[in-house]
Design an enzyme around this catalytic site. Structure first.
Site, PDB file in Angstrom:
ATOM      1  N   ASP A 184       9.487  39.393  -3.733  1.00 46.39           N
ATOM      2  CA  ASP A 184      10.612  39.380  -2.896  1.00 46.39           C
ATOM      3  C   ASP A 184      10.877  38.105  -3.242  1.00 46.39           C
ATOM      4  O   ASP A 184      10.179  36.702  -2.543  1.00 46.39           O
ATOM      5  CB  ASP A 184      11.006  40.218  -1.530  1.00 46.39           C
ATOM      6  CG  ASP A 184      12.125  39.114  -1.892  1.00 46.39           C
ATOM      7  OD1 ASP A 184      13.424  38.811  -2.055  1.00 46.39           O
ATOM      8  OD2 ASP A 184      12.952  39.666  -0.374  1.00 46.39           O
TER       9      ASP A 184
ATOM     10  N   ASP B  85      23.012  44.231   1.303  1.00 40.61           N
ATOM     11  CA  ASP B  85      22.193  43.559   1.781  1.00 40.61           C
ATOM     12  C   ASP B  85      22.046  41.752   2.205  1.00 40.61           C
ATOM     13  O   ASP B  85      23.047  41.329   1.247  1.00 40.61           O
ATOM     14  CB  ASP B  85      21.335  43.434   0.317  1.00 40.61           C
ATOM     15  CG  ASP B  85      20.454  42.272   0.394  1.00 40.61           C
ATOM     16  OD1 ASP B  85      19.611  41.386   1.387  1.00 40.61           O
ATOM     17  OD2 ASP B  85      19.349  42.114  -0.262  1.00 40.61           O
TER      18      ASP B  85
END
Lengths: 554, 439
Positions: free
Chosen positions: A8, A196
């Site tokens: 990520d 998110d």
């Protein structure tokens, strides 16, 4: 075949994960015990590079050569609106590359965001290699769903510079849904929203999960909204207060700004749990008379909520739009998954609940969820896991120019990849000799606002009255987002085609140059701090990844 | 060790036994020998391993420990000297041959399904298996291209949104190019992408009832071929529910997986498998679990009645009919009028009757393409029952050639090809698994 890791690559922090022996994803912890790595890169006066916490710590003393938020710049033009505001806020210099891309200038040297991201990716790789005790060459890397082709490709280029073969770019919310195991709880078709809100970006995705298939129905968001904005609001408020009180403009003092920013972030984290906290910054600056300012201020959650009320308001519109794109009502969404550190903020959770009318699902650690999902997908790609298949979508409409300024969509956005579409066209004038097809990408009806990707010219058309000659246009986008366009005249079967690889701003030659330069630098320096241990391996691997310049593609 | 070398003869009476020994012992470079009075550690042992084919292999090893295994009893563990490549090949090809029940024509297929490591040859095996998979996928893509969206997804004409999604989900898991990302060959991914595009297009066209109605309407006119003109309304109810699932669960949910058939319809073997070989292959299939995990479609697929699958595996009562002639004469009068009645017979598994019916139709009118295709179709189905895949594939192909609108033949062919693809993919996965397995 070596293991594939999931990374990520975040705006503020990055995280790396892989599948363990039981095929469940786990976060790889750095030697110093950190589970996430700040996406910060710093250059010392002698040109030594440090990454992560080490870079962040020395930011106070070296603010102009410490770069963060490079993800905001990657694959972007310097004149983009949100790049401009970031440039105003950042203590380092953001400059324009010859092609208009946003780069940074450190110690007088222009550096591309791709190189900065490469440093972070390299660091993540080292963390993985140290944790696993084996070489790692391949990765699945996540990006915000909003990233366009240029940003995705720039991220890939960063991987190449870092000696990592990025075998798949995955949308962060998709990875998150995978990590949340949305496919496991689903009985039949289930609609979920992934909310998110990370340090730098806000993404909302509406997905359907059905028989282990993740289908992104719609995505939306705001690439310029995230936890940093909360910090910035607090920071701006304090800067104003200090100015009112001491007539000192802290924005002119990089060191004070760096310290203040960190203090604000820490205060915000505390306030996610507590109702109030105190910021204490001794010797923040000198006042007009040269006397030191020992700054101390009590901050309540209420105050921060008041300062950031409009930020919360910016959450709703993208959600509504994504729902509308998916053709759904908020009430049809069966689960809302929270991702990103900022979703710990109580007011954010309340907003989510207000928008979707249900309590969102909270994971144990929203900061790691995306990396875990990337690792899970890496497992699927490696054949280790049979669990699910994800369907990626085209982020933008793909189409061609019609008439003088019309835009005709051939592949609508949010089409699952790979995808192919055809369209028939007829000539408009008698005995037309050739047709020119301009391929565009974008979401606007007006051609001018969309991005031109390339042009296909089909000549030697057979003669005939207008409309008699037919040309079939076939557009294909493969899973790697590579677009190929073929135009074929139906009577003679004459055809021509082009392949358009997304360009991230750097040409293949420039990438190779960067790699070679780094190789030279490392051979002079001999050993780099922190990442230095792997230098020999790094170099050979980079050689393996370097491909001959391929100018036709860019 | 200079000590007295022991000499032992081991006879494998079945391929299954060999497979077990190979999997449990040889592939790990060790061997367990039963011995009530255990020879000293360090003793060199020479083993003559006789294969079921009477070939004798020479193995040597050294006793490394004395063990009392609760399952296998008292004995010794041998550390085997590395097996010569030739020996490994011999065992593997023997197993492969026994496993597949076929002539040893195609060296490309000779990889064993065992879960053992064969470092020397695996690179080639993988490359060859990939090439094989590419060919199988290509032929599958070809046959999918000929099918209408309903057949591509394997759903009925009167299906539901949920079933369409489920079918799409299953097929996606199988054919999404990412499923092929682990293999070296980029061609594989490209063909998979082609197949996926077909599947996705079909899904898009059938996603909701309105669009399904539209597709049905266009099919109605296209399918317009001699006697099939009226099939449309009829085609729906009887076979749709049955036809729904088959493509997906077939490979795994059939009671007897067709593991022995490691090749596609085109190069299929013709000799029927011996019982022992079939068992051996089933065992092997179990042994190589990773493959099965990969190949297994999700358990949540409702397996409806398995239509063609049932034809393949279940013994056909009509085959054994002591007096087929009589049943034909009985069937003929009902059937000869109407080829759709014959299709019902096929659905019921009464192949001989159906065949006779079609023959009558052909006799009546030799230009009746659908009847001629029907003959080929039923012959093909019969060949399938007899496990003669080569014959079956050829029959289906010629049925399609005579009458391109013969959906049944198209479907059978597609199913066969799909199975061939799956088996090849399984084989390749196994080979790849080998590589990663020991790590």
């Amino acid at each position: 075949m070596s293991r594939i890791i999931g990374i990520d690559l975040g705006t503020t922090t990055s995280c790396v994960a892989t599948l363990d022996d039981k095929n469940s994803p786990k976060t790889l912890v750095a030697a110093d015990g950190e589970r996430t790595t700040p996406s910060w890169v710093a250059w010392s006066a002698t040109g030594q590079v440090s990454v992560g916490t080490r870079a962040r710590r020395q930011a106070v003393t070296n603010p102009s050569a410490t770069v963060y938020g490079a993800k905001r710049l990657i694959g972007r033009k310097v004149n983009a609106e949100d790049v401009a505001w970031f440039a105003r806020l950042a203590p380092f210099r953001i400059v324009a590359a010859p092609n208009g891309d946003a780069w940074v200038r450190v110690h007088g040297q222009p550096i591309s965001p791709q190189e900065i991201a490469a440093h972070i990716l390299r660091r993540m790789r080292v963390i993985a290699e140290e944790a696993l005790g084996e070489a790692v060459t391949r990765a699945v890397v996540t990006v915000p769903a909003y990233f366009d082709d240029a940003q995705r490709q720039a991220t890939r280029d960063a991987g190449q510079i870092a000696g990592l073969d990025i075998i798949r770019i995955l949308n962060e919310p998709t990875a998150a849904a995978l990590a949340y195991g949305a496919h496991r709880t689903a009985d039949g078709r289930k609609l979920v929203a992934v909310f998110d809100l990370g340090g730098g970006t806000f993404d909302i995705s509406i997905m359907s999960v059905d028989n282990g298939i993740f289908e992104v129905l719609a995505t939306g968001g705001d690439t310029a909204l995230g936890g940093e904005d909360w910090d910035r609001r607090m920071l701006e408020r304090i800067v104003d207060e200090v100015f009112d009180q001491y007539r000192i403009d802290l924005t002119g003092i990089p060191m004070a700004m760096s310290r203040l920013r960190e203090a604000c972030e820490a205060a915000k984290k505390t306030l996610s749990v507590d109702r109030e906290t105190t910021i204490t910054l001794p010797f923040l600056a000198n006042d007009q008379h040269g006397a030191p300012i020992n700054y101390e201020r009590k901050i309540t959650r209420e105050l921060v909520e008041q300062l950031t009320k409009d930020l919360l308001d910016r959450l709703e519109a993208p959600c509504r739009r994504a729902l509308a794109d998916a053709g759904l009502e908020a009430s049809e969404v069966e689960d809302v998954l929270l991702v990103g550190g900022m979703t710990r903020w109580p007011a954010v959770q309340a907003s989510v609940e207000a928008i979707f009318g249900r309590k969102p699902s909270k994971g144990a650690n929203p900061d790691e969820v995306v990396a875990l999902g990337a690792a899970a997908y890496a497992g699927i790609l490696a054949g280790d896991s049979d669990e699910a298949a994800l369907l990626d979508v085209t982020p933008h409409d793909l189409g061609i120019k019609v008439g003088d300024s019309g835009f005709s969509v051939i592949i609508p956005r949010n089409s699952m990849l790979p995808v192919r579409a055809r369209k028939l066209f007829a000539t408009t004038t008698a005995d037309q000799k050739f047709v020119t097809i301009d391929v565009y990408q974008g979401e606007s009806d007006q051609l001018g606002k969309n991005r031109k990707l390339g042009q296909v010219v089909l000549d030697d058309l057979p003669p005939g009255p207008p409309g008699s000659v037919r040309v079939e246009l076939v557009m294909t986008v493969d899973v790697e987002s590579i677009l190929s366009v073929t135009a074929r005249e139906l009577r003679t079967n004459r055809e021509t085609s082009i392949t358009i690889r997304p360009s991230g701003g750097l040409s293949q030659r420039e990438i190779v140059e960067i790699i070679n330069r780094r190789r030279q630098e490392t051979s002079i320096v001999g050993k780099l701090p922190s990442e230095g241990g792997n230098i020999v391996r790094v170099t050979t691997r980079e050689q393996a990844v370097v491909k001959p310049p391929d100018e036709s593609s860019s | 060790m200079a000590g007295t070398a022991l000499s032992i003869k081991l006879r494998c009476t079945s391929w299954q036994q060999l497979a077990t020994i190979y999997r449990r012992d040889l592939s790990r470079g060790t061997m367990f020998l039963k011995a009530s009075n255990q020879p000293a550690i360090g003793t060199v042992v020479r083993i003559d391993l006789e294969l079921p084919s009477a070939t004798v292999l020479e193995l040597t090893g050294t006793i490394t420990e004395h063990v009392v295994d609760p399952q296998r009893g008292t004995g010794v563990n041998l550390k085997l000297d590395p097996l010569p490549t030739k020996t490994v090949w011999l065992i593997e090809s023997a197993l492969a041959a026994g496993n597949k029940v076929r002539a040893q024509t195609q060296p490309g297929d000779t990889a064993t399904p065992g879960d053992s490591t064969v470092a020397i040859t695996e690179g080639e095996n993988i490359a060859e298996a990939e090439g094989d998979l590419v060919r199988a996928l290509e032929s599958e893509a070809e046959s999918l291209k000929k099918l209408n969206p309903f057949l591509v997804l394997g759903v009925g004409y009167e299906t539901t949104d949920a079933d369409v999604r489920a079918a799409f989900g299953e097929l996606t898991k199988r054919y999404h190019p990412d499923r092929f990302a682990r293999y070296q060959s980029t061609t594989l991914r490209q063909i998979a992408a082609e197949i996926f595009i077909l599947i996705r297009d079909a899904y898009r066209k059938l996603a909701d009832e309105a669009s399904r109605a539209q597709v049905r309407a266009t099919l109605g006119s296209k399918v317009q071929v001699p006697t099939r003109a009226q099939t449309q309304p009829r085609a729906t109810p009887p076979r749709i529910p049955t036809q729904q699932v088959p493509k997906v669960p077939r490979a795994s949910s059939e009671p007897k997986p067709d593991v022995p058939m490691l090749h596609g319809p085109h190069d299929a073997p013709t000799n029927p498998s011996s019982a022992s070989a079939a068992i051996a292959s089933t065992q092997l299939a179990k042994a190589s679990d990773p493959v099965h995990v990969i190949e297994r479609p999700a358990g949540n697929v409702k397996s409806g009645p398995v239509r063609a699958g049932a034809v393949v595996t279940a013994p056909m009562p009509s085959d054994k009919d002591p007096n087929p002639r009589r049943s034909i004469t009985q069937a003929t009068p009902i059937v000869a009028e109407d080829s759709s009645g014959l299709e019902l017979l096929i659905d019921e598994g009464k192949l001989d009757e159906a065949l006779a019916g079609y023959r009558v139709l052909v006799k009546k009118n030799s230009q009746d393409r659908s009847a001629r295709a029907g003959v080929e179709l039923v012959e093909g189905l019969k060949a399938l029952t007899a496990r003669d895949r080569l014959e079956a594939a050829q029959r289906f192909e010629s049925a399609l050639e005579i009458d391109p609108s013969n959906e049944r033949a198209a479907r059978e062919l597609a199913d066969m090809r799909r199975q061939a693809t799956n088996e090849r993919k399984g084989l390749l996965s196994r080979l790849m698994g080998k590589k990663e397995g020991p790590a």
